[in-house]
Write an enzyme that holds these catalytic residues in place. Structure first.
Site, PDB file in Angstrom:
ATOM      1  N   GLU A  76      -0.758  12.843 -25.662  1.00 26.62           N
ATOM      2  CA  GLU A  76      -0.443  11.519 -26.235  1.00 26.62           C
ATOM      3  C   GLU A  76      -1.321  10.438 -25.577  1.00 26.62           C
ATOM      4  OE1 GLU A  76       2.103   8.106 -25.085  1.00 26.62           O
ATOM      5  OE2 GLU A  76       3.525   9.767 -25.292  1.00 26.62           O
ATOM      6  N   GLU A 153       2.052   7.777 -13.269  1.00 24.85           N
ATOM      7  CA  GLU A 153       3.238   7.569 -14.105  1.00 24.85           C
ATOM      8  C   GLU A 153       4.404   8.416 -13.573  1.00 24.85           C
ATOM      9  OE1 GLU A 153       2.701   8.340 -18.280  1.00 24.85           O
ATOM     10  OE2 GLU A 153       4.806   7.899 -18.740  1.00 24.85           O
TER      11      GLU A 153
END
Lengths: 457, 449
Positions: A76, A153
């Site tokens: 993604e 992240e």
């Protein structure tokens, strides 16, 4: 007054509520399928000259093999890094210049991309989105940098947040043979070991028109959207998609328990029972009954856990029940919470299980059912205030193989739930041998040179 | 609750900032823009002197009401956390309804009641269907929670214990520690300095009397702004607004606070914390709501770090170097000068590198920036206007902000025009006037290397 948590609840409810066709209901949904197998769903909402486009791919963390967890999410990220004709980041720049908003999200069940733009710009974003369905270029240098971003992240989401870590490990304990155990973001070691080729292959396998759903909600006419969809997505050939193995979860034959120690001052608890989802259930009525049961325990200020554990027993600082009724695979009915000072986490566990037992021995009241129905009906109207919420619900349902109008039938189905049905699912599923318990305890270390408060609370 | 979209991970999130500033005010800051197809905002005062903001939205059978008081944590005085606790307790019981009865009724009506406390404001919201069998009791209930709340000792002690659990937990969140240290450093003795929820020590000392005094003093008609958006006519909205405070005291507005003083020197505060990332906050005092430089500062910030992908900070720190997942900058204009700040988190080993990149990016930006990128960001703000007002939920956010800060009724429409007029020179000049590179406050929590 419920403070910030109430906003969170509203957000959650956006995605849980359902459809009641009221006189005002402006929902007019049209479904098409392109010759190459791509599904197209359009919902008109003419309140503002705005439109959202979402493209959903049926691939997420439950599709991932051992050693490759988080690969769908990493892909993604790479979808923003350029195509045969666009430079890295150019997609976002174009959407920004149009005044649009865009992003993407990955879950256990799907990966989705969206743009919100003024209606005249729909064609531009459709052209852009269709381009990256087949033409993404995964450049080695860009890949390595972005892999670093994803490790950051993970650090931000998981590593410094013990309760998130607990959730991850809880999930991996409750599920043994099912890929529902995979963390969406992936284990750190898996992330660090991806290669650009892994992602290229993953992209080729799953990003095909016959594995995608286009959802458009806003100030549009369905036929015009269909014409654009044909123009931009219709030219791609369908692909042969991999066949997924069933990977069913093995039957649980006794309670499972884990402990995690971390940088927390307050212990907390997460518990879950294996239950079917609307996709996997043999008897769908069980799903509606579990959904009602979930609301009776934790939907709103009058719900049982709030009343009993927070207000009456004054045992819990916070407590909730949740049920992911629309997962692709069999799922969990969860309970979680943290005790207030002076009470142990084991006392909280006992109190939660006592509430579960009550459901088995006493029928829920008609008043409780009525409140659940009233809340769900109202939430359905409220969710129509957001075109993005409307689109997200449709896309999420279709991506796990449920009909696009599942919500439109949801309220009606909830209304058929009886006290006896609630009791039956409690007796069948909410049993000790089917339970996983994860507990987070303070690690006792001094994490900071800031002095922590040590006095009595 | 069953959840349809569970565990989603987005390609970009901007951590920290929203929490750093008041989410309410910051939300507006980042979203505010522009208009050609404007919305019709109307305003008036009730007989008791409450300002009302109203927008008709007849398309959905629902109604949103927001009641905002000048009663945020800046009014805590020497009891940090009292505004938060008061807001939490309001609506737990009323003169006629027990806590249980109130909860049952709320859920049976399917209404959403909420409370929110920021530094400037304490606000209460109602979302309800407009079917009269629901609307009438919903409005009566909302009015009672505002004007006839009863706070019992039992509920107070219980909620205090719960708040303390949360506060204790915040002491081991490095992200939270960074935010709190940043505000504390920036505002020193000003009422904006302390955390909105207070601290473990301060909340421990709050009494029920404090709450009742706060309620009586601040949650009064003269100190309120009511915003209404939904499927009601103006005449209905007028009646609703009158009735909300029909049983409430008129009271009076509180005295203005002193303005905060801008630090003239650079300060760096490092807090050692055993975490995998260093949590970095960097900035200084910006401007207050309505400041003439705000438009130019906002536009410049949008280019620098306020617009996600494509903004300079995102490009330099994430896209070029892979150092962070999220990075953003923003102004949080409030009644008095709010902060301008940059927020990021990165693994400890790259903390100092990230700091250097941020500092250099800001420095470069304040000297000059690319004219083409500047035009593109203006296009984003002007072209994106319809998205900002495409739902009742967004509209009520704007008008309650406009009402509370006394911004002109054409504020939304004026914004794009202002953006379109601004030149590169205007933006550079405003930044150079307001932002002093030699007087930055930096906070790092972690083990920065």
């Amino acid at each position: 007054m419920n403070l910030s948590s109430s906003k969170w609840l509203t957000q959650t409810l956006l995605f849980t509520s359902v459809s009641l066709l009221s006189a005002h209901s402006m929902a007019s949904m049209t479904q098409y399928q392109l010759d190459n197998g791509m599904q197209v769903i359009v919902k008109e909402d003419h309140r503002a000259p705005v439109v959202v486009q979402q493209v959903w791919y049926k691939v997420g963390s439950t599709y991932e093999p051992v050693g490759h967890t988080g690969q769908s999410h990493m892909l993604e990220h790479m979808m923003f890094k350029g195509t045969k004709t666009l430079k890295p980041g150019e997609f976002s720049k174009i959407v920004s210049q149009l005044g649009g908003q865009e992003n993407a999200f990955t879950s256990a069940n799907y990966t989705a991309y969206y743009q919100v733009v003024g209606t005249p710009h729909l064609e531009t974003v459709m052209q852009l989105e269709s381009d990256r369905m087949r033409n993404v270029v995964i450049d080695e240098a860009e890949f390595l940098k972005e892999r670093d971003v994803v490790t950051e992240e993970r650090r931000w989401r998981l590593e410094d947040k013990p309760s998130s870590k607990l959730n991850e490990q809880f999930n991996a304990t409750a599920f043994m043979s099912s890929p529902a155990r995979n963390p969406v973001i992936g284990w750190m070691n898996d992330i660090e070991s991806y290669t650009a080729d892994d992602l290229r292959q993953w992209y080729r396998q799953w990003y095909a028109p016959n594995n995608a759903t286009l959802v458009v909600v806003g100030d549009v006419e369905p036929k015009a959207v269909l014409a654009l969809a044909k123009k931009y997505y219709g030219g791609y050939q369908p692909e042969t998609l991999p066949t997924l193995k069933p990977q069913k979860e093995i039957e649980q034959e006794g309670i499972r328990r884990i402990e995690l120690k971390g940088a927390t001052q307050v212990p907390s608890l997460q518990m879950g029972f294996h239950v079917p989802s609307l996709v996997t259930a043999e008897d769908k009525n069980e799903v509606y009954a579990l959904s009602v049961l979930s609301s009776i325990l934790s939907g709103g200020a009058s719900s049982r856990l709030q009343v009993s554990l927070v207000r009456n027993q004054k045992l819990a600082a916070g407590v909730s029940a949740s049920y992911s009724a629309t997962d692709r695979l069999s799922t969990l009915f969860e309970l979680s919470g943290a005790p207030v000072a002076g009470h142990s986490v084991s006392a909280l566990e006992e109190a939660l299980l006592a509430e579960v037992e009550k459901l088995k021995t006493q029928l829920v009241s008609q008043d409780e059912l009525e409140r659940v129905w009233a809340m769900d009906e109202a939430q359905h109207v409220y969710h129509q205030d957001s075109i993005q919420a409307q689109a997200s619900i449709i896309g999420a349902l279709v991506s796990v193989g449920l009909p696009a109008n599942t919500y439109d039938d949801w309220i009606e189905n909830l209304r058929k739930v009886t006290p006896q049905m609630v009791q039956a699912v409690a007796k069948k599923y909410l049993v000790r041998d089917n339970l996983t318990v994860a507990t987070l305890y303070p690690d006792g270390k001094d994490h900071s040179n800031i002095k922590a408060y040590t006095g009595r609370l | 609750m069953p959840s349809l979209i569970q565990q989603s991970f987005k390609a970009s999130i901007q951590p920290g900032l929203v929490k750093l500033a008041s989410s309410l005010v910051m939300g507006f800051t980042l979203l505010v823009s522009v208009a050609q197809a404007g919305i019709q905002v109307e305003t008036w005062h009730t007989q008791k002197g409450t300002k009302v903001m109203y927008v008709a939205a007849p398309q959905l059978p629902m109604l949103d009401i927001d009641v905002t008081f000048d009663a945020g944590s800046a009014r805590d005085g020497d009891k940090p956390g009292v505004a938060y606790m008061t807001t939490l307790l309001l609506g737990t019981q009323t003169k006629t309804l027990s806590e249980q009865a109130l909860a049952d009724k709320t859920d049976a009506l399917g209404i959403n009641l909420g409370g929110d406390v920021q530094r400037d404001t304490a606000s209460f919201s109602l979302r309800t269907l407009t079917r009269s069998s629901i609307l009438t009791p919903a409005l009566a209930l909302f009015s009672d929670t505002l004007t006839e709340s009863v706070m019992s000792e039992e509920v107070f002690l219980r909620e205090k214990a719960r708040v303390l659990v949360g506060l204790k937990q915040k002491q081991v969140s490095p992200e939270n520690l960074a935010n709190e240290a940043f505000w504390a450093q920036l505002y020193a003795n000003h009422p904006y300095a302390h955390p909105v929820q207070g601290t473990v020590d301060s909340v421990k000392n709050i009494t029920l009397n404090d709450l009742n005094a706060f309620y009586k003093r601040y949650m009064v008609a003269q100190n309120a702004t009511i915003s209404i958006v939904g499927n009601v006519t103006k005449a209905q909205a007028q009646t609703i607004a009158e009735q909300l405070f029909a049983k409430g005291a008129i009271g009076q507005k509180p005295e203005p606070l002193a303005a905060p003083i801008k630090s003239k020197q650079a300060v760096q505060k490092n807090i050692e914390f055993d975490s995998s990332q260093t949590y970095f906050r960097y900035g200084q005092l910006g401007v207050e709501r309505g400041h003439p430089d705000y438009y130019a500062l906002f536009l410049g910030n949008h280019l620098l770090g306020g617009s996600g992908f494509g903004s300079l900070l995102m490009a330099e720190v994430r896209e070029k170097r892979g150092l962070v997942y999220g990075i953003s900058s923003g102004f949080a204009p409030m009644r008095y000068a709010g902060p301008w700040s940059v927020a990021l988190s990165t693994k400890n080993q790259s903390a100092k590198e990230a700091q250097t990149v941020v500092e250099n990016t800001l420095k470069g930006f304040m000297q000059d920036f690319d004219a083409q990128q500047f035009e593109a960001i203006k296009d984003n703000l002007v072209g994106g206007f319809p998205l900002r007002i495409d739902s009742n939920g967004k509209i009520i956010g704007y008008i309650s902000m406009m009402g509370f800060y006394n911004l002109p009724l054409d504020y939304l429409e004026a914004f794009p025009n202002a953006m379109a007029r601004l030149t590169k020179q205007d933006v550079l000049a405003a930044w150079q006037r307001q932002i002093d590179l030699n007087a930055m406050t930096t906070v790092m929590v972690g083990k920065p290397q």
